[in-house]
Scaffold this motif. Sequence first.
Motif, PDB file in Angstrom:
ATOM      1  N   TYR A  13      52.185  54.505  30.692  1.00 58.82           N
ATOM      2  CA  TYR A  13      53.009  53.528  29.980  1.00 58.82           C
ATOM      3  C   TYR A  13      52.627  53.469  28.496  1.00 58.82           C
ATOM      4  O   TYR A  13      53.483  53.441  27.626  1.00 58.82           O
ATOM      5  CB  TYR A  13      52.835  52.147  30.623  1.00 58.82           C
ATOM      6  N   MET A  14      51.340  53.456  28.188  1.00 58.02           N
ATOM      7  CA  MET A  14      50.886  53.355  26.799  1.00 58.02           C
ATOM      8  C   MET A  14      51.229  54.598  25.985  1.00 58.02           C
ATOM      9  O   MET A  14      51.330  54.521  24.763  1.00 58.02           O
ATOM     10  CB  MET A  14      49.378  53.085  26.748  1.00 58.02           C
ATOM     11  N   ASP A  15      51.425  55.738  26.633  1.00 55.66           N
ATOM     12  CA  ASP A  15      51.871  56.938  25.915  1.00 55.66           C
ATOM     13  C   ASP A  15      53.221  56.666  25.254  1.00 55.66           C
ATOM     14  O   ASP A  15      53.438  57.016  24.090  1.00 55.66           O
ATOM     15  CB  ASP A  15      51.989  58.131  26.860  1.00 55.66           C
ATOM     16  N   GLY A  16      54.117  56.057  25.986  1.00 57.02           N
ATOM     17  CA  GLY A  16      55.441  55.737  25.445  1.00 57.02           C
ATOM     18  C   GLY A  16      55.358  54.725  24.317  1.00 57.02           C
ATOM     19  O   GLY A  16      56.060  54.844  23.306  1.00 57.02           O
ATOM     20  N   VAL A  17      54.484  53.730  24.453  1.00 51.94           N
ATOM     21  CA  VAL A  17      54.310  52.721  23.405  1.00 51.94           C
ATOM     22  C   VAL A  17      53.794  53.376  22.129  1.00 51.94           C
ATOM     23  O   VAL A  17      54.279  53.101  21.028  1.00 51.94           O
ATOM     24  CB  VAL A  17      53.367  51.599  23.890  1.00 51.94           C
ATOM     25  N   ILE A  20      56.598  55.475  20.471  1.00 51.00           N
ATOM     26  CA  ILE A  20      57.600  54.623  19.818  1.00 51.00           C
ATOM     27  C   ILE A  20      57.032  54.019  18.533  1.00 51.00           C
ATOM     28  O   ILE A  20      57.719  53.977  17.500  1.00 51.00           O
ATOM     29  CB  ILE A  20      58.096  53.537  20.790  1.00 51.00           C
ATOM     30  N   CYS A  21      55.776  53.586  18.555  1.00 50.73           N
ATOM     31  CA  CYS A  21      55.147  53.040  17.353  1.00 50.73           C
ATOM     32  C   CYS A  21      55.060  54.087  16.245  1.00 50.73           C
ATOM     33  O   CYS A  21      55.308  53.794  15.076  1.00 50.73           O
ATOM     34  CB  CYS A  21      53.759  52.490  17.665  1.00 50.73           C
ATOM     35  N   LEU A  22      54.695  55.314  16.612  1.00 50.99           N
ATOM     36  CA  LEU A  22      54.606  56.381  15.613  1.00 50.99           C
ATOM     37  C   LEU A  22      55.965  56.702  15.010  1.00 50.99           C
ATOM     38  O   LEU A  22      56.079  56.953  13.800  1.00 50.99           O
ATOM     39  CB  LEU A  22      53.978  57.630  16.228  1.00 50.99           C
ATOM     40  N   ILE A  23      57.005  56.691  15.824  1.00 49.80           N
ATOM     41  CA  ILE A  23      58.352  56.945  15.302  1.00 49.80           C
ATOM     42  C   ILE A  23      58.747  55.837  14.337  1.00 49.80           C
ATOM     43  O   ILE A  23      59.299  56.099  13.254  1.00 49.80           O
ATOM     44  CB  ILE A  23      59.365  57.084  16.460  1.00 49.80           C
ATOM     45  N   LEU A  25      56.714  53.902  12.586  1.00 50.62           N
ATOM     46  CA  LEU A  25      55.887  54.021  11.391  1.00 50.62           C
ATOM     47  C   LEU A  25      56.338  55.151  10.473  1.00 50.62           C
ATOM     48  O   LEU A  25      56.109  55.102   9.271  1.00 50.62           O
ATOM     49  CB  LEU A  25      54.420  54.223  11.772  1.00 50.62           C
ATOM     50  N   SER A  26      56.994  56.162  11.025  1.00 49.51           N
ATOM     51  CA  SER A  26      57.447  57.270  10.188  1.00 49.51           C
ATOM     52  C   SER A  26      58.541  56.847   9.214  1.00 49.51           C
ATOM     53  O   SER A  26      58.766  57.517   8.207  1.00 49.51           O
ATOM     54  CB  SER A  26      57.936  58.429  11.069  1.00 49.51           C
ATOM     55  N   PHE A  27      59.206  55.714   9.472  1.00 49.70           N
ATOM     56  CA  PHE A  27      60.257  55.236   8.581  1.00 49.70           C
ATOM     57  C   PHE A  27      59.732  54.272   7.516  1.00 49.70           C
ATOM     58  O   PHE A  27      60.483  53.890   6.623  1.00 49.70           O
ATOM     59  CB  PHE A  27      61.373  54.561   9.388  1.00 49.70           C
ATOM     60  N   VAL A  28      58.480  53.881   7.573  1.00 50.07           N
ATOM     61  CA  VAL A  28      57.924  52.937   6.603  1.00 50.07           C
ATOM     62  C   VAL A  28      58.006  53.469   5.170  1.00 50.07           C
ATOM     63  O   VAL A  28      58.430  52.738   4.274  1.00 50.07           O
ATOM     64  CB  VAL A  28      56.476  52.542   6.988  1.00 50.07           C
TER      65      VAL A  28
END
Length: 143
Positions: A13-17, A20-23, A25-28
Amino acid sequence: MKLWHELKKQWRYMDGVVIICLIMLSFVPYVVFGMSQAKEKDNDNGTIAIITINGKEVDRFDLNENTKHFEKTYYPGGDKYNIVEVDGTRIRVKEDNSPDQIAVMTSWISRVGQTSICLPHKLVIEIKAKNPENDEDDMIMTY
């Protein structure tokens, strides 16, 4: 098919979290850059173009909607020449007789911080804010 089942077993489950967080953060950087550009447009008190030859300022032009279109020729020395064209809020080196034509290929510049440089003729066109709030771009940091 067997590879897919192996990957499915290893998925948590945490792999998906994390993904998603990295994706997100890539837009910051895109958001931060967009906000800084919008702030720069809001604080637009006008811009000026500063033309220097061999490190000495030779001309300064206001760049705004009321600036009429004109061309001016500079002779940095010898048989060298640069034709600078101003049109409203933008400026460019229209023509010169340098071998690589880099300043000519730079084309129009209009935003604060942009430069057009003709290195063989030592001609530099730089766009600066008329009333800068903070003059960070002139700060030189040494280590």
